[in-house]
Design a protein around this motif. Structure first.
Motif, short mmCIF file in Angstrom:
data_model
loop_
_atom_site.label_atom_id
_atom_site.label_comp_id
_atom_site.label_asym_id
_atom_site.label_seq_id
_atom_site.Cartn_x
_atom_site.Cartn_y
_atom_site.Cartn_z
N ALA A 175 0.77 -1.12 0.09
CA ALA A 175 0.12 -0.04 -0.05
C ALA A 175 0.91 1.32 -0.07
O ALA A 175 0.50 2.40 -0.85
N ARG A 176 2.04 1.29 0.80
CA ARG A 176 3.00 2.45 0.68
C ARG A 176 3.87 2.65 -0.27
O ARG A 176 4.43 3.73 -0.50
N VAL A 177 4.14 1.56 -1.17
CA VAL A 177 5.17 1.50 -1.89
C VAL A 177 4.78 0.69 -3.25
O VAL A 177 4.71 1.66 -4.09
N LEU A 178 4.88 -0.57 -3.23
CA LEU A 178 4.93 -1.54 -4.45
C LEU A 178 3.74 -0.97 -5.38
O LEU A 178 3.79 -1.00 -6.60
N ASP A 179 2.40 -0.96 -4.68
CA ASP A 179 1.12 -0.70 -5.66
C ASP A 179 1.27 0.43 -6.24
O ASP A 179 0.44 0.74 -7.25
N HIS A 180 2.06 1.56 -6.03
CA HIS A 180 2.41 2.92 -6.68
C HIS A 180 3.35 2.70 -8.01
O HIS A 180 3.41 3.84 -8.58
N ASP B 165 5.01 1.02 -11.31
CA ASP B 165 4.97 0.11 -12.36
C ASP B 165 6.22 -0.64 -12.54
O ASP B 165 7.05 -0.31 -11.97
N PRO B 166 6.10 -1.50 -13.52
CA PRO B 166 7.43 -2.56 -13.82
C PRO B 166 8.80 -1.69 -13.96
O PRO B 166 9.88 -2.02 -13.44
N ALA B 167 8.58 -0.47 -14.82
CA ALA B 167 9.90 0.19 -15.11
C ALA B 167 10.19 0.86 -13.82
O ALA B 167 11.46 1.02 -13.53
N ASP B 168 9.20 1.33 -12.90
CA ASP B 168 9.59 2.00 -11.77
C ASP B 168 10.30 1.04 -10.88
O ASP B 168 11.28 1.37 -9.98
N LEU B 169 9.89 -0.07 -10.63
CA LEU B 169 10.56 -1.17 -9.94
C LEU B 169 11.88 -1.36 -10.31
O LEU B 169 12.69 -1.61 -9.50
#
Length: 150
Positions: A126-131, A133-137
């Motif tokens: 909720a605080r990080v990963l869901d915000h 996209d794959p490029a961001d990750l």
């Protein structure tokens, strides 16, 4: 260093730095608050227990744990001592090398990780990963790797 030698931040660098500092200062507290409510542990305590829970036979040498937990040996030693006092971990000399110490997760420690993991993962998402996209990750992984190497 003379003031003339100072490389002042560009607007782009300042925005990146300010964003990073905000994350570094705010995110751990928010994740920890969620863990405290869910399981009564700090973020560093949870990460310590979690790393040991993922090791073969739920055992790790203190040196390996210090590396995985990204904590100083003294901080880790204090946290392990506190967790040992709560019956969540136990320490003993390494049977293969008595100069080293092994940390083992106890059954109550395992039970705590089982309780804490789902709310912690919900918080991380909720605080990080869901915000992201794959490029961001991919970018975040690369940036963390570069900064972690220094």
């Amino acid at each position: 260093m003379a003031e003339d030698d100072v490389r002042w931040l560009t607007a782009e660098e300042d925005a990146a730095w300010t964003g990073l500092v905000s994350l570094v200062l705010l995110l751990p507290g928010r994740l920890e608050s969620d863990l405290q409510r869910a399981a009564g542990v700090t973020l560093f305590e949870y990460l310590t227990l979690s790393h040991v829970s993922e090791a073969p036979d739920r055992r790790l040498r203190m040196g390996e744990l210090a590396y995985l937990a990204s904590g100083s040996p003294s901080r880790l030693s204090n946290v392990v001592k506190r967790l040992e006092g709560r019956g969540l971990l136990r320490r003993y000399p390494d049977p293969d090398d008595g100069r080293r110490t092994v940390v083992e997760l106890t059954d109550p420690g395992w039970d705590l990780v089982v309780v804490a993991a789902p709310p912690h993962l919900r918080s991380v998402r909720a605080r990080v990963l869901d915000h992201l996209d794959p490029a961001d990750l991919a970018a975040l992984t690369a940036i963390a790797g570069k900064l972690g190497a220094h």
